[in-house]
Design a protein around this motif. Structure first.
Motif, mmCIF file in Angstrom:
data_model
loop_
_atom_site.group_PDB
_atom_site.id
_atom_site.type_symbol
_atom_site.label_atom_id
_atom_site.label_comp_id
_atom_site.label_asym_id
_atom_site.label_seq_id
_atom_site.Cartn_x
_atom_site.Cartn_y
_atom_site.Cartn_z
ATOM 1 N N GLN A 24 0.828 -1.209 0.000
ATOM 2 C CA GLN A 24 0.000 0.000 0.000
ATOM 3 C C GLN A 24 0.864 1.263 0.000
ATOM 4 O O GLN A 24 0.426 2.321 -0.433
ATOM 5 N N HIS A 25 2.088 1.121 0.499
ATOM 6 C CA HIS A 25 3.014 2.252 0.559
ATOM 7 C C HIS A 25 4.098 2.156 -0.509
ATOM 8 O O HIS A 25 5.085 2.892 -0.457
ATOM 9 N N GLY A 26 3.954 1.227 -1.451
ATOM 10 C CA GLY A 26 4.857 1.145 -2.587
ATOM 11 C C GLY A 26 6.157 0.415 -2.349
ATOM 12 O O GLY A 26 7.136 0.641 -3.052
ATOM 13 N N VAL A 27 6.199 -0.461 -1.365
ATOM 14 C CA VAL A 27 7.417 -1.236 -1.067
ATOM 15 C C VAL A 27 7.010 -2.698 -1.001
ATOM 16 O O VAL A 27 5.930 -3.022 -0.512
ATOM 17 N N ASN A 28 7.879 -3.574 -1.498
ATOM 18 C CA ASN A 28 7.530 -4.988 -1.362
ATOM 19 C C ASN A 28 8.083 -5.543 -0.046
ATOM 20 O O ASN A 28 8.888 -4.913 0.632
ATOM 21 N N TYR A 29 7.635 -6.743 0.299
ATOM 22 C CA TYR A 29 7.940 -7.344 1.607
ATOM 23 C C TYR A 29 9.439 -7.527 1.822
ATOM 24 O O TYR A 29 9.967 -7.169 2.870
ATOM 25 N N GLY A 30 10.120 -8.077 0.819
ATOM 26 C CA GLY A 30 11.550 -8.374 0.984
ATOM 27 C C GLY A 30 12.368 -7.124 1.217
ATOM 28 O O GLY A 30 13.241 -7.093 2.097
ATOM 29 N N ASN A 31 12.107 -6.074 0.437
ATOM 30 C CA ASN A 31 12.845 -4.827 0.624
ATOM 31 C C ASN A 31 12.506 -4.180 1.955
ATOM 32 O O ASN A 31 13.376 -3.593 2.609
ATOM 33 N N PHE A 32 11.265 -4.286 2.378
ATOM 34 C CA PHE A 32 10.847 -3.732 3.674
ATOM 35 C C PHE A 32 11.605 -4.415 4.808
ATOM 36 O O PHE A 32 12.168 -3.751 5.681
ATOM 37 N N MET A 33 11.632 -5.735 4.797
ATOM 38 C CA MET A 33 12.319 -6.476 5.858
ATOM 39 C C MET A 33 13.828 -6.208 5.832
ATOM 40 O O MET A 33 14.462 -6.100 6.878
ATOM 41 N N HIS A 34 14.388 -6.076 4.631
ATOM 42 C CA HIS A 34 15.820 -5.795 4.518
ATOM 43 C C HIS A 34 16.138 -4.420 5.097
ATOM 44 O O HIS A 34 17.135 -4.248 5.804
ATOM 45 N N GLY A 35 15.273 -3.450 4.808
ATOM 46 C CA GLY A 35 15.475 -2.112 5.362
ATOM 47 C C GLY A 35 15.384 -2.099 6.879
ATOM 48 O O GLY A 35 16.169 -1.417 7.556
ATOM 49 N N LEU A 36 14.429 -2.855 7.434
ATOM 50 C CA LEU A 36 14.324 -2.936 8.894
ATOM 51 C C LEU A 36 15.558 -3.599 9.485
ATOM 52 O O LEU A 36 16.050 -3.181 10.550
ATOM 53 N N MET A 37 16.067 -4.618 8.804
ATOM 54 C CA MET A 37 17.256 -5.306 9.303
ATOM 55 C C MET A 37 18.457 -4.361 9.306
ATOM 56 O O MET A 37 19.227 -4.330 10.262
ATOM 57 N N LYS A 38 18.588 -3.541 8.249
ATOM 58 C CA LYS A 38 19.710 -2.596 8.175
ATOM 59 C C LYS A 38 19.617 -1.525 9.259
ATOM 60 O O LYS A 38 20.633 -1.064 9.764
ATOM 61 N N GLU A 39 18.403 -1.146 9.625
ATOM 62 C CA GLU A 39 18.198 -0.150 10.681
ATOM 63 C C GLU A 39 18.207 -0.785 12.069
ATOM 64 O O GLU A 39 18.026 -0.088 13.059
ATOM 65 N N ASN A 40 18.393 -2.091 12.138
ATOM 66 C CA ASN A 40 18.435 -2.851 13.385
ATOM 67 C C ASN A 40 17.123 -2.710 14.171
ATOM 68 O O ASN A 40 17.127 -2.572 15.392
ATOM 69 N N ILE A 41 16.011 -2.709 13.459
ATOM 70 C CA ILE A 41 14.692 -2.726 14.101
ATOM 71 C C ILE A 41 14.292 -4.181 14.233
ATOM 72 O O ILE A 41 14.045 -4.861 13.242
ATOM 73 N N GLN A 42 14.236 -4.664 15.463
ATOM 74 C CA GLN A 42 14.034 -6.084 15.700
ATOM 75 C C GLN A 42 12.604 -6.373 16.146
ATOM 76 O O GLN A 42 12.360 -6.753 17.283
ATOM 77 N N LEU A 43 11.680 -6.183 15.233
ATOM 78 C CA LEU A 43 10.291 -6.557 15.485
ATOM 79 C C LEU A 43 10.012 -7.835 14.713
ATOM 80 O O LEU A 43 10.353 -7.940 13.538
ATOM 81 N N ASN A 44 9.385 -8.797 15.388
ATOM 82 C CA ASN A 44 9.113 -10.047 14.682
ATOM 83 C C ASN A 44 7.901 -9.913 13.775
ATOM 84 O O ASN A 44 7.176 -8.915 13.799
ATOM 85 N N ARG A 45 7.666 -10.921 12.947
ATOM 86 C CA ARG A 45 6.626 -10.841 11.942
ATOM 87 C C ARG A 45 5.231 -10.778 12.553
ATOM 88 O O ARG A 45 4.338 -10.135 12.010
ATOM 89 N N LYS A 46 5.053 -11.426 13.687
ATOM 90 C CA LYS A 46 3.748 -11.394 14.347
ATOM 91 C C LYS A 46 3.400 -9.962 14.759
ATOM 92 O O LYS A 46 2.290 -9.474 14.495
ATOM 93 N N VAL A 47 4.341 -9.280 15.375
ATOM 94 C CA VAL A 47 4.108 -7.912 15.818
ATOM 95 C C VAL A 47 3.934 -6.987 14.619
ATOM 96 O O VAL A 47 3.048 -6.118 14.614
#
Length: 126
Positions: free
Chosen positions: A60-83
């Motif tokens: 909905q915001h123009g990003v796919n799942y893989g790139n979103f998760m990769h960006g969170l990993m690079k920013e060290n945001i450790q939220l699991n998929r359930k949350v």
């Protein structure tokens, strides 16, 4: 297992599977196999559901799942998929903030992908 335990586990089964010891034993053993298998499959199914929800929210915001998760990993945001899936469903503004953080962290997220538009077929000459 003794007869009493088998009949206790076979309670609720249909036909002779609930009151005939030989059939009840077979059905109970098979039911226990199914329950063992499906306890593992349940974890698999839930993870798949969370990923689908996150993917729907990020697209909905123009990003796919893989790139979103990769960006969170690079920013060290450790939220699991359930949350993340709960945030995407119930807290859209918070999720948008996470998408923006992810987009800034990973250059692959810069390309905003817009969903395809519907073409008005009445305007097309046949």
């Amino acid at each position: 297992m003794n007869k009493k335990e088998i009949f206790k586990l076979a309670k609720g089964f249909r036909g002779r599977a609930k009151n005939c010891i030989r059939i009840a034993r077979e059905r109970v053993e098979k039911a226990l196999q199914y329950s063992y298998r499906d306890r593992r499959n349940k974890k698999r199914d839930m993870r798949s559901l969370w990923i689908q929800r996150i993917n729907a929210g990020t697209r909905q915001h123009g990003v796919n799942y893989g790139n979103f998760m990769h960006g969170l990993m690079k920013e060290n945001i450790q939220l699991n998929r359930k949350v993340l899936s709960e945030i995407s469903m119930h807290e859209p503004y918070s999720f948008k903030a996470l998408v923006d953080i992810s987009r800034n962290a990973f250059p692959g997220n810069k390309n905003v992908v817009h969903p395809p538009r519907k073409v008005d077929m009445s305007a097309v000459n046949v």
